[in-house]
Scaffold this active site. Structure first.
Site, PDB file in Angstrom:
ATOM      1  N   GLU A 168       0.714  -1.158  -0.004  1.00 18.21           N
ATOM      2  CA  GLU A 168       0.018  -0.105  -0.008  1.00 18.21           C
ATOM      3  C   GLU A 168       0.693   1.313   0.002  1.00 18.21           C
ATOM      4  OE1 GLU A 168      -2.490  -0.656   3.383  1.00 18.21           O
ATOM      5  OE2 GLU A 168      -3.474  -2.312   2.415  1.00 18.21           O
ATOM      6  N   ASN A 210       2.236  -5.147  -3.201  1.00 20.61           N
ATOM      7  CA  ASN A 210       0.631  -5.550  -2.862  1.00 20.61           C
ATOM      8  C   ASN A 210       0.063  -4.435  -2.625  1.00 20.61           C
ATOM      9  OD1 ASN A 210      -1.320  -7.703  -2.156  1.00 20.61           O
ATOM     10  ND2 ASN A 210      -1.247  -6.846  -0.152  1.00 20.61           N
ATOM     11  N   HIS A 247     -10.197  -5.859  -2.498  1.00 18.58           N
ATOM     12  CA  HIS A 247     -11.415  -5.594  -1.713  1.00 18.58           C
ATOM     13  C   HIS A 247     -12.362  -4.802  -2.248  1.00 18.58           C
ATOM     14  CE1 HIS A 247      -9.213  -7.002   1.961  1.00 18.58           C
ATOM     15  NE2 HIS A 247      -8.090  -6.235   1.808  1.00 18.58           N
ATOM     16  N   GLU A 276      -6.461 -10.552  -1.248  1.00 19.98           N
ATOM     17  CA  GLU A 276      -7.484 -10.084  -0.292  1.00 19.98           C
ATOM     18  C   GLU A 276      -8.840 -10.073  -0.559  1.00 19.98           C
ATOM     19  OE1 GLU A 276      -5.806  -6.826   2.156  1.00 19.98           O
ATOM     20  OE2 GLU A 276      -3.688  -7.450   2.094  1.00 19.98           O
ATOM     21  N   ASP A 278     -12.497  -9.882  -1.106  1.00 24.17           N
ATOM     22  CA  ASP A 278     -14.134  -9.917  -0.385  1.00 24.17           C
ATOM     23  C   ASP A 278     -14.854  -9.142  -1.012  1.00 24.17           C
ATOM     24  OD1 ASP A 278     -12.960  -7.555   0.626  1.00 24.17           O
ATOM     25  OD2 ASP A 278     -12.913  -8.392   2.604  1.00 24.17           O
TER      26      ASP A 278
HETATM   27  O1  9MR Z   1      -7.894  -7.772   8.393  1.00 22.69           O
HETATM   28  C1  9MR Z   1      -7.078  -7.093   9.010  1.00 22.69           C
HETATM   29  C2  9MR Z   1      -7.489  -6.358  10.222  1.00 22.69           C
HETATM   30  O2  9MR Z   1      -7.833  -7.558  11.090  1.00 22.69           O
HETATM   31  C3  9MR Z   1      -6.589  -5.240  10.909  1.00 22.69           C
HETATM   32  O3  9MR Z   1      -7.407  -4.775  11.975  1.00 22.69           O
HETATM   33  C4  9MR Z   1      -6.268  -4.426   9.901  1.00 22.69           C
HETATM   34  C5  9MR Z   1      -5.140  -3.555  10.493  1.00 22.69           C
HETATM   35  O4  9MR Z   1      -4.626  -2.580   9.499  1.00 22.69           O
HETATM   36  O5  9MR Z   1      -5.572  -4.855   8.841  1.00 22.69           O
HETATM   37  C6  9MR Z   1      -6.416  -5.800   8.129  1.00 22.69           C
HETATM   38  O6  9MR Z   1      -5.934  -6.463   7.023  1.00 22.69           O
HETATM   39  C7  9MR Z   1      -5.561  -5.437   5.941  1.00 22.69           C
HETATM   40  C8  9MR Z   1      -4.481  -5.751   5.354  1.00 22.69           C
HETATM   41  O7  9MR Z   1      -3.142  -6.129   6.138  1.00 22.69           O
HETATM   42  C9  9MR Z   1      -3.964  -4.994   4.155  1.00 22.69           C
HETATM   43  N1  9MR Z   1      -4.936  -4.732   3.152  1.00 22.69           N
HETATM   44  C10 9MR Z   1      -6.167  -4.263   3.902  1.00 22.69           C
HETATM   45  C11 9MR Z   1      -6.572  -5.357   4.795  1.00 22.69           C
HETATM   46  C12 9MR Z   1      -7.841  -4.846   5.326  1.00 22.69           C
HETATM   47  O8  9MR Z   1      -7.825  -3.511   6.079  1.00 22.69           O
END
Ligand code: 9MR
Length: 457
Positions: A168, A210, A247, A276, A278
């Protein structure tokens, strides 16, 4: 393997093992023999994806491995895992110089016991930094980041198939700029520095960039990431893959040009992964389209959904996953499994729309036409492929096959071959714009043909 200087094929051996074990599992559970001429229908996501030379994975919350309902679905359906939070910087190095690998190791052990591939997520990121790192800047931060990459990639060396090296790093919106962060302020070369450190620490892992909101080919953010990957490939920065988080929640939707995005990145010479996934309310159509798009792009290596049951989702109020909160399969599950099993369902929408003309970043290999691969029937020893050309009525398409696979027959075109016999140039012969061929696997059941170019005239 994207980089010829790397140690020989750990990844390839693992992937072959995965396909073989999935096929054995199918025979054992179905009690059936897959004969030439009868398309097999696997009964789980992972086994079905493996038959197409791909994986189907999920994000795992390590604490839920104690929940047997969760673990039953995980072990039955998925053959790849990503730690949802346990391999992030704050989890692995809570205090500077003090590494805590307990939960990450637990996931790796679980994956190994189940024959699952592991995606490491993530070595360098502006978010989920431990407090000590958030307060750093300049050379101190750069060195701390590189040390983290080196330590973690070394610890997991040989156990991780793909690393999300950087996550990101680009801004949302129309700027196409890098995201402002403490890491970005250490200098624009922080991303390539992280990739070089990761390659040095684990030469056998595939290294990915990513990001989210890089799904729509027309978005400035997608184009900016595309230009970075192109620049890295041109300058020999070690990058093997791009992860599209995908997402389609929180207001973001599946774009009809998603397949163009996947194939455009792939044409740069990197693999693509859907990392990722969904989708808000889990519509069957959008899930099916994502699967079909991945299967249509040879370098799309697999799909990871961001959680198992809706109750496991970071956006559970949108019910975006394939299993409901009781662990039952939702209609989108059936759509995904069917799409994986037959692989030829035409997607809805118009996902093969080429990139906008006049766009200076439009990638090769198209030269006046676009060739789109549709995987065909698969038997025990061979498989069919068809290729549809758009944008020209006379054309030549160059297709490369991975030895020891061999093309055994072709139709609706005039083929010529290079001296190795592995590169076919197919020219139009008046039979229309779709040609096809049969490839003998000769022991390699996972490789699939790659389009090298499409030339009009
Ligand atoms: O699903 C993850 C969530 O449990 C955490 O609180 C969050 C913290 O930043 O990260 C979420 O996963 C993220 C992933 O690491 C990177 N892309 C976005 C995902 C959803 O926020």
């Amino acid at each position: 393997m994207a980089n010829s200087s790397r140690a020989p094929g750990r990844s390839r051996r693992l992937r072959t093992a995965l396909v073989v074990s999935a096929a054995v599992g199918l025979l054992a559970t179905a009690g059936a023999v897959v004969l030439p001429g009868s398309a097999s229908a696997a009964s789980t996501l992972g086994a079905s994806a493996a038959e197409r030379g791909r994986y189907f994975g999920t994000a795992v919350a390590v604490s839920r491995l104690n929940d047997s309902a969760y673990t039953t679905i995980l072990n039955r359906e998925f053959n790849q895992v990503t730690a949802e939070n346990e391999m992030k910087i704050d989890a692995l190095q809570p205090n500077q110089g003090q590494f805590n690998y307990g939960n990450g190791d637990r996931l790796v052990q679980h994956a190994r016991s189940q024959g699952m591939l592991v995606r490491g997520h993530t070595l360098a990121w502006h978010a989920q930094q431990p407090g000590w790192m958030q307060n750093m800047s300049g050379t101190t931060l750069r060195n701390a980041m590189l040390n983290h990459v080196t330590q973690v990639a070394t610890h997991y060396r040989g156990q991780i198939e793909w690393w999300d090296v950087v996550n990101e790093a680009f801004a949302d919106g129309s700027s196409g700029a890098r995201r402002d962060s403490n890491l970005q302020r250490t200098g624009n070369d922080w991303i390539e520095a992280a990739f070089r450190a990761a390659r040095q620490a684990d030469p056998n892992a595939d290294l990915c960039y990513n990001d989210y909101n890089i799904d729509n080919w027309n978005d400035a953010k997608t184009q900016a990431v595309y230009r970075m990957v192109q620049d890295f490939k041109n300058r020999g920065v070690p990058i093997d893959c791009v992860g599209l988080q995908s997402h389609f929640t929180g207001g973001s939707n599946y774009p009809s040009n998603y397949r163009t995005t996947l194939s455009s990145f792939a044409a740069l010479g990197v693999d693509v992964h859907i990392t990722e996934l969904d989708i808000r309310n889990a519509p069957s159509d959008a899930y099916r389209n994502v699967v079909n798009d991945c299967i249509a792009v040879a370098r799309c290596k697999g799909i990871t959904v961001w959680g198992i049951r809706d109750s496991d989702s970071w956006r559970s109020s949108e019910s975006p996953l394939l299993f409901n909160s009781s662990g039952q399969k939702k209609p989108a599950y059936d759509a995904v499994l069917t799409a994986l099993n037959n692989g030829t369902t035409p997607p809805t929408g118009n996902p093969t729309t080429p990139p906008p003309t006049g766009n200076p970043t439009t990638p090769p290999p198209s030269s006046g036409c676009t060739a789109t691969v549709t995987p065909g029937q698969v038997w025990g020893d061979r498989y069919n492929t068809s290729v549809t050309v758009s944008g020209a009525s006379t054309w030549s398409v160059v297709v490369a096959i991975t030895a020891p696979q061999k093309i055994s027959s072709t139709w609706s075109g005039s083929p010529t071959w290079d001296s190795s016999g592995n590169v076919m140039t197919m020219r139009s012969n008046g039979s229309g714009n779709t040609f096809g061929f049969t490839t003998m696997m000769n022991g390699n059941s996972s490789a699939r043909p790659q389009i090298r170019s499409c030339t009009a005239g």
